[in-house]
Design a protein around this motif. Structure first.
Motif, mmCIF file in Angstrom:
data_model
loop_
_atom_site.group_PDB
_atom_site.id
_atom_site.type_symbol
_atom_site.label_atom_id
_atom_site.label_comp_id
_atom_site.label_asym_id
_atom_site.label_seq_id
_atom_site.Cartn_x
_atom_site.Cartn_y
_atom_site.Cartn_z
ATOM 1 N N UNK A 1 -22.723 106.499 27.579
ATOM 2 C CA UNK A 1 -23.421 105.218 27.396
ATOM 3 C C UNK A 1 -24.741 105.423 26.662
ATOM 4 N N UNK A 2 -25.482 106.443 27.047
ATOM 5 C CA UNK A 2 -26.772 106.706 26.389
ATOM 6 C C UNK A 2 -26.551 107.121 24.940
ATOM 7 N N UNK A 3 -25.589 108.005 24.690
ATOM 8 C CA UNK A 3 -25.278 108.435 23.320
ATOM 9 C C UNK A 3 -24.871 107.244 22.466
ATOM 10 N N UNK A 4 -24.023 106.375 23.029
ATOM 11 C CA UNK A 4 -23.543 105.215 22.274
ATOM 12 C C UNK A 4 -24.696 104.262 21.964
ATOM 13 N N UNK A 5 -25.571 104.029 22.924
ATOM 14 C CA UNK A 5 -26.716 103.148 22.705
ATOM 15 C C UNK A 5 -27.634 103.723 21.627
ATOM 16 N N UNK A 6 -27.936 105.008 21.708
ATOM 17 C CA UNK A 6 -28.770 105.637 20.684
ATOM 18 C C UNK A 6 -28.092 105.607 19.315
ATOM 19 N N UNK A 7 -26.771 105.802 19.304
ATOM 20 C CA UNK A 7 -26.044 105.758 18.041
ATOM 21 C C UNK A 7 -26.138 104.355 17.432
ATOM 22 N N UNK A 8 -25.969 103.323 18.253
ATOM 23 C CA UNK A 8 -26.075 101.948 17.746
ATOM 24 C C UNK A 8 -27.465 101.663 17.188
#
Length: 192
Positions: free
Chosen positions: A9-16
């Motif tokens: 979730x954190x990786x995906x949020x940072x990626x977005x």
């Protein structure tokens, strides 16, 4: 498993956030400058300075990608690995957003597909390898911030998993060196 989902979730949020920043930056620079000022042009301009023979491409990419891998590998054993992982995710996502915007603006909707095709097949190896690299660097680096610290077994597991991740990187480098060249040649002739 729960910690993996938390990191996803954190990786995906940072990626977005990084991807959106890359798209917005590319569009803003295009509008304010009146012409394409994406990082794609800068990247392509820098590519002409070095001539690499097909037979030397694997070694060249191994040196380029290997430095990056080694940097993160070492940073995982320091408290700074956490910050470097977050920054790495944001930067790679920013570059991806910028690249996809450049392909979209240059070639239309088909440009997005063309951009994705250009990352085939090495992307099938690089994406999981980068995700796993960031995950294990983050896990190891966070142990500096925890009260119980690290034990000897943590280093053994870290080296074991990093060796496996490096093998995946080697497979990606091999694909980029030998297979992707044929894909890029096809794309240049038929799609662009």
């Amino acid at each position: 498993m729960e910690s993996m989902n938390k990191y996803l979730r954190i990786f995906f949020l940072l990626f977005l956030i990084g991807f959106t920043g890359g798209v917005l930056c590319s569009n803003y620079l295009r509008v304010s400058a009146g012409y394409d000022t994406s990082l794609l042009g800068i990247y392509m301009a820098g590519q002409g300075t070095e001539t690499i023979l097909q037979s030397q491409l694997f070694g060249y990419l191994l040196k380029k990608r290997g430095r990056w891998f080694l940097f993160y590998f070492i940073s995982g054993m320091t408290p700074f690995g956490v910050l470097l992982v977050w920054g790495g995710i944001l930067w790679l996502a920013f570059l991806a957003g910028n690249l996809m915007t450049a392909f979209l603006l240059e070639y239309g909707l088909a440009g997005i597909l063309t951009g994705i095709i250009c990352l085939f097949p090495q992307g099938l190896f690089y994406l999981p390898a980068v995700f796993l690299l960031f995950f294990f660097v983050l896990q190891m680096s966070q142990k500096f911030w925890q009260t119980q610290g690290r034990v000897r077994g943590d280093y053994g597991a870290y080296f074991f998993f990093m060796t496996g991740i490096f093998v995946i990187f080697l497979l990606g480098i091999f694909m980029e060196s030998y297979v992707n060249q044929k894909v890029l040649h096809y794309v240049a002739q038929h799609r662009l």
